[in-house]
Design an enzyme around this catalytic site. Structure first.
Site, PDB file in Angstrom:
ATOM      1  N   ARG A 102       0.764  -1.070  -0.125  1.00 36.07           N
ATOM      2  CA  ARG A 102       0.055   0.029   0.004  1.00 36.07           C
ATOM      3  C   ARG A 102       0.813   1.328  -0.044  1.00 36.07           C
ATOM      4  O   ARG A 102       1.639   1.382   1.035  1.00 36.07           O
ATOM      5  CB  ARG A 102      -0.824   0.016   1.061  1.00 36.07           C
ATOM      6  N   HIS A 129      -7.210   0.681  -6.561  1.00 38.04           N
ATOM      7  CA  HIS A 129      -7.563  -0.177  -5.380  1.00 38.04           C
ATOM      8  C   HIS A 129      -7.915  -1.786  -6.006  1.00 38.04           C
ATOM      9  O   HIS A 129      -9.228  -1.854  -5.867  1.00 38.04           O
ATOM     10  CB  HIS A 129      -8.193   0.102  -4.495  1.00 38.04           C
ATOM     11  N   GLN A 132      -9.804  -4.328  -3.906  1.00 38.19           N
ATOM     12  CA  GLN A 132     -11.053  -3.931  -3.250  1.00 38.19           C
ATOM     13  C   GLN A 132     -11.922  -4.368  -4.254  1.00 38.19           C
ATOM     14  O   GLN A 132     -13.321  -4.708  -4.090  1.00 38.19           O
ATOM     15  CB  GLN A 132     -11.204  -2.461  -3.247  1.00 38.19           C
ATOM     16  N   ASP A 222     -17.661   6.370  -1.657  1.00 41.85           N
ATOM     17  CA  ASP A 222     -16.214   6.561  -1.078  1.00 41.85           C
ATOM     18  C   ASP A 222     -16.173   7.724  -0.358  1.00 41.85           C
ATOM     19  O   ASP A 222     -16.794   8.853  -0.722  1.00 41.85           O
ATOM     20  CB  ASP A 222     -15.271   5.973  -1.809  1.00 41.85           C
ATOM     21  N   CYS A 262     -16.469   1.029   0.123  1.00 39.93           N
ATOM     22  CA  CYS A 262     -15.295   0.195   0.539  1.00 39.93           C
ATOM     23  C   CYS A 262     -14.902   0.369   2.086  1.00 39.93           C
ATOM     24  O   CYS A 262     -14.087  -0.687   2.518  1.00 39.93           O
ATOM     25  CB  CYS A 262     -14.055   0.527  -0.286  1.00 39.93           C
ATOM     26  N   ARG A 290     -13.430  -8.996   1.165  1.00 42.10           N
ATOM     27  CA  ARG A 290     -11.956  -8.770   0.767  1.00 42.10           C
ATOM     28  C   ARG A 290     -11.151 -10.172   1.005  1.00 42.10           C
ATOM     29  O   ARG A 290     -10.105 -10.430   0.570  1.00 42.10           O
ATOM     30  CB  ARG A 290     -11.549  -7.679   1.785  1.00 42.10           C
TER      31      ARG A 290
HETATM   32  N1   CP Z   1     -11.394  -0.356   1.884  1.00 42.33           N
HETATM   33  C1   CP Z   1     -10.179  -0.895   2.552  1.00 42.33           C
HETATM   34  O1   CP Z   1      -9.088  -0.892   1.747  1.00 42.33           O
HETATM   35  O2   CP Z   1      -9.778  -0.551   3.909  1.00 42.33           O
HETATM   36  P1   CP Z   1      -8.626  -0.466   4.622  1.00 42.33           P
HETATM   37  O3   CP Z   1      -8.018   0.777   4.596  1.00 42.33           O
HETATM   38  O4   CP Z   1      -9.088  -0.648   6.264  1.00 42.33           O
HETATM   39  O5   CP Z   1      -7.573  -1.463   4.192  1.00 42.33           O
HETATM   40  N1  NVA Z   2     -10.336   6.150  -1.557  1.00 45.22           N
HETATM   41  C1  NVA Z   2      -9.828   5.835  -0.081  1.00 45.22           C
HETATM   42  C2  NVA Z   2      -9.823   4.380  -0.013  1.00 45.22           C
HETATM   43  C3  NVA Z   2      -9.771   3.763   1.388  1.00 45.22           C
HETATM   44  C4  NVA Z   2      -9.573   2.387   1.491  1.00 45.22           C
HETATM   45  C5  NVA Z   2      -8.386   5.913   0.142  1.00 45.22           C
HETATM   46  O1  NVA Z   2      -7.576   5.916  -0.891  1.00 45.22           O
HETATM   47  O2  NVA Z   2      -8.103   6.669   1.123  1.00 45.22           O
END
Ligand code: CP
Ligand code: NVA
Length: 307
Positions: A102, A129, A132, A222, A262, A290
């Site tokens: 990440r 993502h 997701q 989101d 999400c 997930r």
């Molecule tokens: N939806 C998602 O990726 O959640 P987290 O940021 O908790 O991993």
């Molecule tokens: N769009 C959000 C998704 C988190 C899972 C972010 O990037 O923070």
């Protein structure tokens, strides 16, 4: 060797295969079947940003599959002290069978993948993502029985999750209506890429959220400020307020519309508490998926029968 940096690194057939495998693995978990398909395999999980779902579901996925996962906070690695990404990639490749990352900047994971000798999986970047969206397709299929006949209304920010959804829609033939404030549309290059994936791509832009949700089978939203955009939050709250997914907006859609997010959600901003807790919400099933989706991704990328 296959990476999953963008959801479009998969072919449409591979994407469908992963969703079907996730359905099988989900059924096996519910039955208590031992699924040690990744015995003696290790997954390194590098996180430059916080996570609840992705981190825990990947770790549990590896346990369920008989393998091992290592959580590696960016700042606890020598990366945090400036060791080059290309060195870290080559070293970790000698130890583990796959790496999930990440990252703040999409270019970081691209650089890592360039030097990695094992599959690299995008656990969220500022651009995409993919994990997701694979879980989300599984959820939509479970509730609606199909992907190609479904109309999804994306309401809010044209962000990383939206970008992966656009590509996925082109890959599986799903209809997508995108409703964002002006200036917050999804990445143009992603839309171009979707058009290249499928000439028949069904993506419509509709600035009015009430019109966007009409006839929708799925409403998806989101956060308005993604990770890394915290300083823009106040301004974004002002601009995005007409795009809140609340009971009034849900009433413009079909009675059997499902509402997705999400997570993490900011109740009272992009979505209300009443909608999250309401009858149309599938948000916690979506979060559960997930786990099943990521098990399928891992098996596809590093399972022996898929080599
Ligand atoms: N939806 C998602 O990726 O959640 P987290 O940021 O908790 O991993
Ligand atoms: N769009 C959000 C998704 C988190 C899972 C972010 O990037 O923070």
């Amino acid at each position: 060797m296959q990476h999953l940096i963008s959801i479009s690194d998969l072919s449409s057939d591979e994407l469908i295969e992963i969703i079907e495998l996730a359905e099988k693995l989900k059924a096996e978990r519910y039955k208590g079947v031992v699924t040690d398909y990744l015995k003696n395999k290790s997954l390194a999980m590098i996180f430059e940003l916080p996570s609840t779902r992705t981190r825990v579901s990947f770790e549990v996925a590896m346990t369920d599959l008989g393998g091992h996962a290592l959580y590696l906070n960016w700042n606890d690695l020598q990366l945090g002290r400036g060791e080059p990404i290309k060195d870290t990639a080559r070293v970790l490749s000698r130890y583990v069978h796959a790496v999930t990352m990440r990252v703040r900047e999409h270019s970081t994971i691209e650089e890592f993948a360039k030097y990695s000798e094992v599959p690299v999986i995008n656990a969220l970047s500022n651009l995409e993502h993919p994990c997701q969206i694979i879980a989300d397709l599984l959820t939509i299929k479970e509730y609606k029985g199909s992907l190609s006949d479904v109309k999804v209304a994306w309401i809010g920010d044209g962000n990383n999750v939206c970008n992966s959804l656009i590509l996925a829609a082109a890959m599986v033939g799903m209809k997508l209506v995108i409703s964002t404030p002006r200036g917050y549309e999804p990445d143009e290059k992603i839309v171009e890429k979707a058009k290249k994936i499928s000439k028949n791509v069904k993506i419509v832009f509709e600035a009015n959220p009430k019109a966007a949700v009409r006839d929708a089978d799925v409403i998806y939203t989101d956060v308005w400020a993604s990770m890394g955009q915290e300083s823009e939050r106040e301004e974004r709250v002002r601009i995005f307020t007409p795009y809140q997914v609340n009971e009034e907006l849900v009433n413009y859609a079909r009675d059997d519309v499902i509402v997705m997010h999400c997570l993490p959600a900011h109740r009272g901003e992009e979505i209300t508490d009443a909608v999250i807790e309401g009858a149309n919400s599938v948000i916690f099933d979506q979060a559960e998926n997930r786990l099943h989706a990521q098990k399928a991704i891992l098996l596809k990328l590093i399972g022996d029968e898929y080599d």
